[in-house]
Scaffold this active site. Structure first.
Site, PDB file in Angstrom:
ATOM      1  N   LYS A  59       0.276   3.825  -2.682  1.00  0.00           N
ATOM      2  CA  LYS A  59      -0.684   4.926  -2.616  1.00  0.00           C
ATOM      3  C   LYS A  59      -0.014   6.295  -2.470  1.00  0.00           C
ATOM      4  CE  LYS A  59      -4.474   2.181  -0.643  1.00  0.00           C
ATOM      5  NZ  LYS A  59      -3.871   0.922  -0.181  1.00  0.00           N
ATOM      6  N   SER A  61       0.789  -1.241   0.000  1.00  0.00           N
ATOM      7  CA  SER A  61       0.000   0.000   0.000  1.00  0.00           C
ATOM      8  C   SER A  61       0.815   1.283   0.000  1.00  0.00           C
ATOM      9  CB  SER A  61      -0.952   0.015   1.205  1.00  0.00           C
ATOM     10  OG  SER A  61      -2.095  -0.758   0.925  1.00  0.00           O
ATOM     11  N   SER A 104      -5.886   3.767   4.542  1.00  0.00           N
ATOM     12  CA  SER A 104      -5.321   3.026   3.410  1.00  0.00           C
ATOM     13  C   SER A 104      -6.397   2.335   2.582  1.00  0.00           C
ATOM     14  CB  SER A 104      -4.292   1.990   3.912  1.00  0.00           C
ATOM     15  OG  SER A 104      -3.505   1.512   2.857  1.00  0.00           O
TER      16      SER A 104
END
Length: 396
Positions: free
Chosen positions: A70, A67, A127
């Protein structure tokens, strides 16, 4: 540039105010840096204002980023905001594709409407994979088109080991990869270009409201970065984990005007990524000092212009200067020299380089900031001289 007017300032330069301007400085840390005992496969510690690397371990190894992907998604979101293509209050409709995301999510329903700002919070704090895809589709029309923009942006930042295949890092693809150095580069881009990210990355908990066909309900976003509760000066930034990527983290902190970015990739467990990011940051704050100069005490003489009705132009510094002292370097040993042209020939363009300020540490040049013309001076034509003569004799 013509003859060079050189002023050498031999006095010691003291610290100026904080700055985030363009920097011309050494980019790599000494190869003699001591080895930290890290379990993570890869790690790097970078100072944000200069981009100087303080510590690294396998920093160029291509690994799954999970993640922390991102971070690039957020860069593109803030790019779109800065360019006026979207606004924080814009309403975004969740697609079936966005709703279908698994992993970390905020449980958006198909057809649900949320503002851009709310979705930013969902991405940064919790997230949310679904929120990331919803924003990707809103900005680029499809996730695929958005991912292409992510890779173009990564290339522009010099992220040589990176290839994105989705906008959230959920994929198990072995070719969706990045490196600790590349993650530090994109983290630096986000926090230095868009420091407003800290308005969101420092939120510990906040509720959002889902309004769907099933009714209205509150949902609590809880920050995945546990360093917010345990590390002095921490400001975010992004966690990531999958079974294949293991545990990843990009963490940024500021103490005593020193802005550090610590990246951990493929840590063996949940706790290790936070412990080792803390160890990196502690190492940085114990071993570096930051020299900053905004040149407020430097006076640049007017520069004569030959062949123009305009007799002179002024010089301005392109930006402040920062240098990170490591390995026993002392910031009170830094000196500077200012060089500007004594005379220029028309035409002169605003923004044209007319000199430089150079910085030295123990006789070695460590950086340069250009001096630019603050205005233009056009080449004079025959009618201009006639008009000047007439004005001098009071005819006009």
């Amino acid at each position: 540039m013509g003859r060079i007017f050189c002023v050498v300032l031999t006095a010691v330069i003291f610290l100026g105010a904080g700055s985030k301007g363009r920097v011309y400085a050494e980019e790599a840390a000494s190869q003699d840096a001591p080895v930290l005992e890290l379990q993570s496969v890869s790690a790097i510690l970078m100072e944000a204002s200069t981009g100087k690397v303080i510590y690294e371990k396998n920093a160029d190894e291509a690994l799954r980023p999970a993640s922390i992907t991102k971070i690039m998604t957020l860069i593109l979101i803030f790019d779109a905001l800065a360019e006026g293509k979207i606004g924080l209050s814009d309403e975004v409709v969740t697609s079936a594709h966005a709703k279908s995301m698994g992993g970390s999510q905020v449980y958006l329903e198909e057809g649900e409407v949320q503002t851009v700002e709310t979705l930013i919070k969902c991405i940064v704090i919790a997230s949310g994979n679904d929120a990331s895809v919803a924003m990707a589709e809103y900005i680029a029309g499809s996730e695929e088109a958005f991912v292409q923009k992510m890779n173009e942006r990564a290339e522009g930042l010099g992220m040589e080991q990176t290839n994105f295949e989705d906008c959230c890092g959920l994929t198990d693809s072995a070719t969706h990869v990045s490196s600790a150095r590349d993650v530090a580069l994109m983290s630096r881009e986000l926090v230095t270009k868009y420091p407003q990210i800290y308005q969101y990355s420092t939120i510990w908990m906040e509720n959002i409201t889902h309004v769907t066909r099933q009714g209205t309900k509150e949902f609590c976003l809880t920050n995945t970065n546990k360093l917010l509760k345990s590390y002095e000066g921490i400001l975010g930034l992004k966690t990531g984990s999958t079974s294949l990527a293991k545990y990843c983290l990009s963490a940024t902190a500021i103490r005593n005007d020193i802005h550090l970015i610590a990246v951990i990739m493929a840590a063996p467990d949940y706790k290790a990524r936070f412990q080792e990011a803390s160890a990196l940051l502690n190492y940085g704050y114990a071993n570096v000092s930051l020299y900053q100069d905004e040149m407020g005490d430097v006076r640049i003489p007017e520069i004569a212009v030959k062949g123009s009705i305009k007799r002179s132009v002024s010089g301005v510094f392109e930006g402040p200067f920062s240098y990170l002292c490591t390995n026993g370097e002392k910031k009170d040993q830094i000196t500077r020299e200012v060089e500007v042209a004594e005379e220029l020939s028309a035409p002169v363009e605003a923004g044209q380089t007319v000199g430089a300020i150079r910085y030295f540490l123990n006789g070695k040049e460590i950086g340069t900031i250009p001096i630019l013309a603050d205005s233009s001076a056009e080449r004079a034509a025959y009618p201009d001289y006639l008009r000047l003569v007439a004005e001098n004799f009071g005819i006009l």
